[in-house]
Design a protein around this motif. Sequence first.
Motif, PDB file in Angstrom:
ATOM      1  N   GLU A 195       0.833  -1.206   0.000  1.00  0.00           N
ATOM      2  CA  GLU A 195       0.000   0.000   0.000  1.00  0.00           C
ATOM      3  C   GLU A 195       0.866   1.254   0.000  1.00  0.00           C
ATOM      4  O   GLU A 195       0.568   2.214  -0.727  1.00  0.00           O
ATOM      5  N   ASP A 196       1.925   1.268   0.782  1.00  0.00           N
ATOM      6  CA  ASP A 196       2.834   2.421   0.813  1.00  0.00           C
ATOM      7  C   ASP A 196       3.500   2.643  -0.543  1.00  0.00           C
ATOM      8  O   ASP A 196       3.629   3.783  -1.000  1.00  0.00           O
ATOM      9  N   ILE A 197       3.910   1.565  -1.190  1.00  0.00           N
ATOM     10  CA  ILE A 197       4.551   1.664  -2.506  1.00  0.00           C
ATOM     11  C   ILE A 197       3.565   2.235  -3.524  1.00  0.00           C
ATOM     12  O   ILE A 197       3.880   3.183  -4.256  1.00  0.00           O
ATOM     13  N   ILE A 198       2.368   1.676  -3.556  1.00  0.00           N
ATOM     14  CA  ILE A 198       1.357   2.127  -4.514  1.00  0.00           C
ATOM     15  C   ILE A 198       0.979   3.579  -4.258  1.00  0.00           C
ATOM     16  O   ILE A 198       0.889   4.390  -5.175  1.00  0.00           O
ATOM     17  N   ARG A 199       0.767   3.930  -2.993  1.00  0.00           N
ATOM     18  CA  ARG A 199       0.441   5.316  -2.633  1.00  0.00           C
ATOM     19  C   ARG A 199       1.543   6.264  -3.073  1.00  0.00           C
ATOM     20  O   ARG A 199       1.281   7.339  -3.616  1.00  0.00           O
ATOM     21  N   GLY A 200       2.798   5.861  -2.846  1.00  0.00           N
ATOM     22  CA  GLY A 200       3.934   6.699  -3.231  1.00  0.00           C
ATOM     23  C   GLY A 200       3.976   6.956  -4.719  1.00  0.00           C
ATOM     24  O   GLY A 200       4.163   8.104  -5.155  1.00  0.00           O
ATOM     25  N   PHE A 201       3.796   5.897  -5.522  1.00  0.00           N
ATOM     26  CA  PHE A 201       3.774   6.069  -6.979  1.00  0.00           C
ATOM     27  C   PHE A 201       2.621   6.980  -7.396  1.00  0.00           C
ATOM     28  O   PHE A 201       2.773   7.846  -8.255  1.00  0.00           O
ATOM     29  N   ALA A 202       1.441   6.769  -6.805  1.00  0.00           N
ATOM     30  CA  ALA A 202       0.248   7.539  -7.180  1.00  0.00           C
ATOM     31  C   ALA A 202       0.419   9.028  -6.863  1.00  0.00           C
ATOM     32  O   ALA A 202      -0.070   9.881  -7.610  1.00  0.00           O
ATOM     33  N   MET A 203       1.109   9.342  -5.784  1.00  0.00           N
ATOM     34  CA  MET A 203       1.305  10.738  -5.407  1.00  0.00           C
ATOM     35  C   MET A 203       2.303  11.448  -6.325  1.00  0.00           C
ATOM     36  O   MET A 203       2.261  12.664  -6.471  1.00  0.00           O
ATOM     37  N   LYS A 204       3.191  10.691  -6.965  1.00  0.00           N
ATOM     38  CA  LYS A 204       4.242  11.281  -7.811  1.00  0.00           C
ATOM     39  C   LYS A 204       3.922  11.242  -9.298  1.00  0.00           C
ATOM     40  O   LYS A 204       4.457  12.037 -10.062  1.00  0.00           O
ATOM     41  N   ASP A 205       3.071  10.306  -9.736  1.00  0.00           N
ATOM     42  CA  ASP A 205       2.853  10.069 -11.162  1.00  0.00           C
ATOM     43  C   ASP A 205       1.362  10.130 -11.494  1.00  0.00           C
ATOM     44  O   ASP A 205       0.618   9.198 -11.193  1.00  0.00           O
ATOM     45  N   PRO A 206       0.920  11.226 -12.143  1.00  0.00           N
ATOM     46  CA  PRO A 206      -0.508  11.372 -12.465  1.00  0.00           C
ATOM     47  C   PRO A 206      -1.063  10.244 -13.352  1.00  0.00           C
ATOM     48  O   PRO A 206      -2.212   9.837 -13.181  1.00  0.00           O
ATOM     49  N   ALA A 207      -0.278   9.731 -14.288  1.00  0.00           N
ATOM     50  CA  ALA A 207      -0.748   8.651 -15.163  1.00  0.00           C
ATOM     51  C   ALA A 207      -0.962   7.367 -14.350  1.00  0.00           C
ATOM     52  O   ALA A 207      -1.932   6.633 -14.569  1.00  0.00           O
TER      53      ALA A 207
END
Length: 70
Positions: free
Chosen positions: A11-23
Amino acid sequence: MAEKVTRGEMEDIIRGFAMKDPAYKKLLLENPKELVSRQMGQQLPDWLKVKVIEETEDTMYFVLPYQKKK
């Protein structure tokens, strides 16, 4: 052998990617099961549903994981 990752770490990994990458965030919101399957490198079972909820400015969510009743 692939390294095991806990649900919280995933969940932390996915959240981190989502916060940095709009696509990435867009795909996560539109088709979370496909994205999580790709992220994990394995097909998730057909019976499993994956849902993503985006918080708003005035609403916070807490999700409790499923526990089998004893």
